[in-house]
Design an enzyme around this catalytic site. Structure first.
Site, PDB file in Angstrom:
ATOM      1  CD  GLU A  58      -5.568   1.650  -8.447  1.00  0.00           C
ATOM      2  OE1 GLU A  58      -4.535   1.021  -8.260  1.00  0.00           O
ATOM      3  OE2 GLU A  58      -6.353   1.858  -7.749  1.00  0.00           O
ATOM      4  CE  LYS A  88       4.310   5.167  -7.678  1.00  0.00           C
ATOM      5  NZ  LYS A  88       3.884   4.588  -8.825  1.00  0.00           N
ATOM      6  NE  ARG A  94      -3.928  -3.641  -2.009  1.00  0.00           N
ATOM      7  CZ  ARG A  94      -3.983  -2.304  -1.491  1.00  0.00           C
ATOM      8  NH1 ARG A  94      -2.860  -1.323  -1.726  1.00  0.00           N
ATOM      9  NH2 ARG A  94      -5.172  -1.862  -0.919  1.00  0.00           N
ATOM     10  CB  CYS A 109     -47.484  26.987  -8.202  1.00  0.00           C
ATOM     11  SG  CYS A 109     -46.306  26.539  -6.609  1.00  0.00           S
ATOM     12  CB  CYS A 141     -46.481  22.142  -8.401  1.00  0.00           C
ATOM     13  SG  CYS A 141     -47.610  23.183  -7.971  1.00  0.00           S
ATOM     14  CB  CYS A 148     -49.792  26.502  -4.494  1.00  0.00           C
ATOM     15  SG  CYS A 148     -49.707  25.152  -5.547  1.00  0.00           S
ATOM     16  CB  SER A 207      -0.943  -0.150   1.334  1.00  0.00           C
ATOM     17  OG  SER A 207      -1.807   0.983   1.048  1.00  0.00           O
ATOM     18  CG  LEU A 208       1.038   4.233  -2.411  1.00  0.00           C
ATOM     19  CD1 LEU A 208       0.597   5.009  -3.107  1.00  0.00           C
ATOM     20  CD2 LEU A 208       2.722   4.262  -2.472  1.00  0.00           C
ATOM     21  CE  LYS A 227      -3.335   6.290  -2.841  1.00  0.00           C
ATOM     22  NZ  LYS A 227      -4.695   5.648  -2.934  1.00  0.00           N
TER      23      LYS A 227
HETATM   24  S1  IVH Z   1       2.115   2.935  -6.466  1.00  0.00           S
HETATM   25  C1  IVH Z   1       4.535  -0.095  -3.933  1.00  0.00           C
HETATM   26  N1  IVH Z   1       1.136   4.554  -8.000  1.00  0.00           N
HETATM   27  O1  IVH Z   1      -3.071   3.273  -4.255  1.00  0.00           O
HETATM   28  C2  IVH Z   1       3.841   0.653  -4.932  1.00  0.00           C
HETATM   29  N2  IVH Z   1      -0.376   3.096  -6.449  1.00  0.00           N
HETATM   30  O2  IVH Z   1      -2.917   3.466  -1.223  1.00  0.00           O
HETATM   31  C3  IVH Z   1       2.314   0.867  -4.421  1.00  0.00           C
HETATM   32  N3  IVH Z   1      -2.727   3.704  -6.800  1.00  0.00           N
HETATM   33  O3  IVH Z   1      -2.273  -0.041  -4.128  1.00  0.00           O
HETATM   34  C4  IVH Z   1       1.693   1.537  -5.525  1.00  0.00           C
HETATM   35  N4  IVH Z   1      -2.551   5.258  -8.349  1.00  0.00           N
HETATM   36  O4  IVH Z   1      -4.001   0.578  -5.678  1.00  0.00           O
HETATM   37  C5  IVH Z   1       0.890   3.441  -7.036  1.00  0.00           C
HETATM   38  N5  IVH Z   1       0.264   6.133  -9.460  1.00  0.00           N
HETATM   39  C6  IVH Z   1      -0.140   5.094  -8.570  1.00  0.00           C
HETATM   40  C7  IVH Z   1      -1.155   4.753  -7.984  1.00  0.00           C
HETATM   41  C8  IVH Z   1      -1.577   3.684  -7.162  1.00  0.00           C
HETATM   42  C9  IVH Z   1      -3.282   4.353  -7.619  1.00  0.00           C
HETATM   43  C10 IVH Z   1      -3.349   2.780  -5.625  1.00  0.00           C
HETATM   44  C11 IVH Z   1      -2.691   1.324  -5.480  1.00  0.00           C
HETATM   45  C12 IVH Z   1      -2.285   1.246  -4.380  1.00  0.00           C
HETATM   46  C13 IVH Z   1      -2.942   2.089  -3.497  1.00  0.00           C
HETATM   47  C14 IVH Z   1      -2.399   2.455  -2.091  1.00  0.00           C
END
Ligand code: IVH
Length: 677
Positions: free
Chosen positions: A173, A293, A136, A433, A428, A413, A81-82, A115
């Protein structure tokens, strides 16, 4: 048990329930913002009480356990996840930490990308052939959705070019573009099926179908942002940065975010994330944040990851467009056409940066479908400039009030309300009215119509209450002395108002036509008609065919206008307006058309009802836009009429350019917005 232990326990079980609802059933119980707050609170408490840590806590995991609908797939490397930054300070703090740990000064390169609010997917290619696609899941084990992913049009089944020997995983995604979502919901509605609350739910529901034929009918897209190179063959060894990764993915035919950029230094990176906040509604897809990133893959390896998220990336969350709040009551309002619209009276809540105390519920069926009742906790959505709406009720176990029922009588009315067979709206139908008359006069005076300064809602209500007016025509015979005596008026304001009203007498006929609120006659048609006929007299003398032949008009508008003009009441109104000295003509170039499409390239394909090809182009040009004959990266949107060109559509889809149905061309001209959501 201590308070903290108790709270941690509650939070863990609540978050687990939310994970299951969101990831397994695709039916979130609360808006994302509420979920994020719970996770945040749990992490804080766990940080303060390390003695209560637990490897199974949802704070250390990603997503939810996999459902039994699909076969499990072990990910070659965890799908993480992030971490989130909820504001710019947190984003800078993350960047500082990164710079310190990799011991570089400010010249580090970041990649900044949208995102996308969809679902993560990993697609495995062996010797360049697609062999498996998995969701995932919990990050380690996902669900096998290969059959469904094979139906997504923009997922390559084979990686073109040199055969890449060995295994490659492309992650990204799955989502529904806003325009596709709007179209899907229109289809759902016309086939009587349940509409989706938002593009993410629709994408999740579509991808996780047992029957791939259903998925195939859903306009899903895939956007790639990661290439798992761990096991990848030497062919790809040269890829050393994120930018190169995206380039390689694009070469293979994957859609990558056109908004992705690499930037040097923290300041440039932060500025670019601000750009996303400002432009989020201009993008073709819903985003819930911006991902930052490290661009350099070797530096990423140095930093590594926690069990949950990489240290080399962060998501700057954008203000949520959904919030939950208490529904106090459901009321109805009567519009100028007599349409009765239900709306929610809410405990005020801030959504997408503005305070919302009311939200539309559209019509009777929507209230029933959403099953929201006074007292419920409801989810409110406000995206961009659109009117806030109620998405639905948060699932509750407590006692609820009885289902709300639509009133039988007009709240203003008392006339019986009418809902015709096959129509979703209730009206109406009492022409006298007071609520309708109030709204008609407000509309008449509004900026888009006669533009009478100082004649807003309160003032119109006052003039009506005092019996000084009963119709728009009465505005032009108002008596200065009498209005000066009104509450809060005085001589000066009265004179100001009369000057404004008198000034409006020279407004062009097209504005008057808009102001009269004739059904189907919007600004585009009004201007086209006024331009063609020049005066109210020649307009009234025209036949239905002559009216319908005007570019941008057509039979529906022509018929409605003619009916209006033939009503004795309208004829009387026109006589009064003429007697009061209104111009009732269209001077050449009188209408300063709102430049809704300034700088936007709108491609039209196929024939659009009510417009000739030249007419459609002229309408775009008049609004500051251009109308090129082919689709490119710079195209704002593509209008799809009858018998459209397949190349233009597929090119637009490849470039992720919104498609606007021909029936929405007028709305596009008026609002300048391509998204119908
Ligand atoms: S990078 C290890 N890049 O956000 C890298 N994720 O909250 C992890 N997501 O699971 C993902 N746009 O489903 C990355 N440009 C993007 C993204 C992205 C959407 C989603 C993805 C991830 C989630 C994390």
């Amino acid at each position: 048990m201590s308070d903290a232990a108790q709270r941690i326990r509650t939070l863990r079980s609540e978050i687990a329930a939310h994970n299951e609802a969101y990831f397994i059933h695709d039916e979130p119980l609360v808006p994302d913002v509420t979920y994020d707050e719970l996770v945040r609170e749990l992490r804080l408490l766990e940080g303060e009480h390390p003695e209560l840590s637990d490897a199974e806590s949802p704070s250390t995991r990603v997503g939810a356990h996999v459902s039994e609908l699909f076969s499990p797939v072990s990910h070659s490397s965890a799908m993480l996840s992030l971490d989130n930054a909820f504001d710019v300070d947190e984003l800078r703090a993350w960047a500082d930490r990164v710079l310190k740990s990799i011991d570089v000064k400010d010249d580090v390169i970041f990649s900044v990308e949208p995102k996308i609010d969809g679902l993560a997917l990993s697609i495995r290619y062996v010797d360049s052939q697609l062999v498996q696609a998995a969701t995932r899941g919990d990050g380690r084990t996902g669900e096998d959705v290969t059959a469904n992913v094979l139906t997504i049009c923009n997922v390559p089944h084979v990686l073109p070019g040199l055969v890449v020997n060995g295994t490659v995983e492309v992650r990204g995604e799955v989502f529904l573009a806003k325009a596709d979502f709007a179209r899907l919901n229109e289809q759902q509605q016309s086939s009587g099926a349940k509409q989706f609350a938002n593009p993410r739910n629709a994408a999740a529901g579509s991808l996780r179908q047992k029957d791939s034929l259903i998925t195939a009918q859903r306009p899903l897209s895939f956007l790639a942002y990661q290439l798992v190179v761990d096991e990848a063959p030497a062919d790809l060894a040269e890829i050393a940065s994120h930018a190169q990764t995206l380039e390689q993915l694009a070469t293979w035919g994957f859609l990558v975010a056109p908004e992705s950029q690499t930037l040097t230094g923290v300041e440039a990176m932060v500025t670019r994330t601000d750009w996303f906040e400002e432009h989020r509604h201009d993008l073709a897809y819903d985003i819930d944040g911006v991902v930052v990133k490290l661009d350099n893959l070797a530096l990423r390896r140095t930093l590594g990851s926690t069990s949950r998220a990489p240290r080399w990336a962060i998501a700057r969350k954008l203000p949520p467009e959904e919030q939950s709040t208490r529904l106090i009551a459901i009321e109805v309002s009567v519009g100028r056409t007599g349409r009765v619209t239900p709306y929610a009276v809410l405990e005020p809540v801030t959504v997408a940066g503005s305070l919302v105390a009311m939200a539309t519920l559209h019509n009777q069926d929507q209230v029933a479908l959403k099953d929201v009742r006074p007292g419920d906790l409801v989810i409110i959505r406000k995206a961009g400039d659109v009117i806030p709406e109620v998405v639905g009720a948060v699932a509750t176990t407590g006692e609820r009030s009885a289902p709300w029922s639509f009133p039988q009588q007009c709240p203003d009315c008392g006339h019986a309300l009418v809902r015709s067979e096959g129509e979703s709206d209730t009206y109406c139908i009492n022409r006298s009215c007071p609520a309708q008359i109030l709204q008609q006069i407000i509309h008449f005076a509004s900026r888009s119509a006669m533009d009478i300064e100082g004649l807003g809602e309160q003032r119109v209500a006052q003039l009506l209450d005092e019996g000084l007016i009963t119709d728009v025509a009465d505005l032009f015979t108002l008596d200065a002395e009498r209005i000066a005596k009104l509450d809060g008026m005085g001589d000066l304001s009265a004179t100001g108002l009369l000057v404004a009203i008198t000034g409006s007498k020279t407004r062009p006929l097209s504005r008057l036509l808009v102001g009269l609120g004739i059904r189907h006659v919007g600004p585009v048609a009004a201007r086209a008609l006024a331009n063609r006929f020049q005066s109210s007299t020649s307009l009234a003398a025209a036949t239905v065919d002559e009216l319908a032949a005007v570019d941008g008009v057509g039979p529906v508008i022509a018929d409605s206008l003619l009916r209006y003009l033939r009503e004795p009441e309208s004829q009387y109104r026109f006589q009064q307006l003429e007697a009061a000295g209104l111009a009732l003509v269209e001077p050449v170039e009188a209408w300063d058309v709102a430049q809704t499409l300034a700088g936007k390239a709108v491609v039209v394909t196929g024939s659009v009802d009510g417009f000739s090809r030249d007419g459609a182009e002229a309408a775009i040009l008049a609004r500051g836009g251009t109308s090129p004959s082919s689709v490119s990266k710079k195209t704002f949107c593509v209008v799809v009429g009858e018998a459209p060109g397949a190349t233009k559509i597929s090119k637009a889809e490849d470039l992720n350019i919104p498609l606007v149905p021909g029936s929405s061309f007028r709305a596009l001209l008026e609002t300048g917005e391509a998204s119908l959501s």
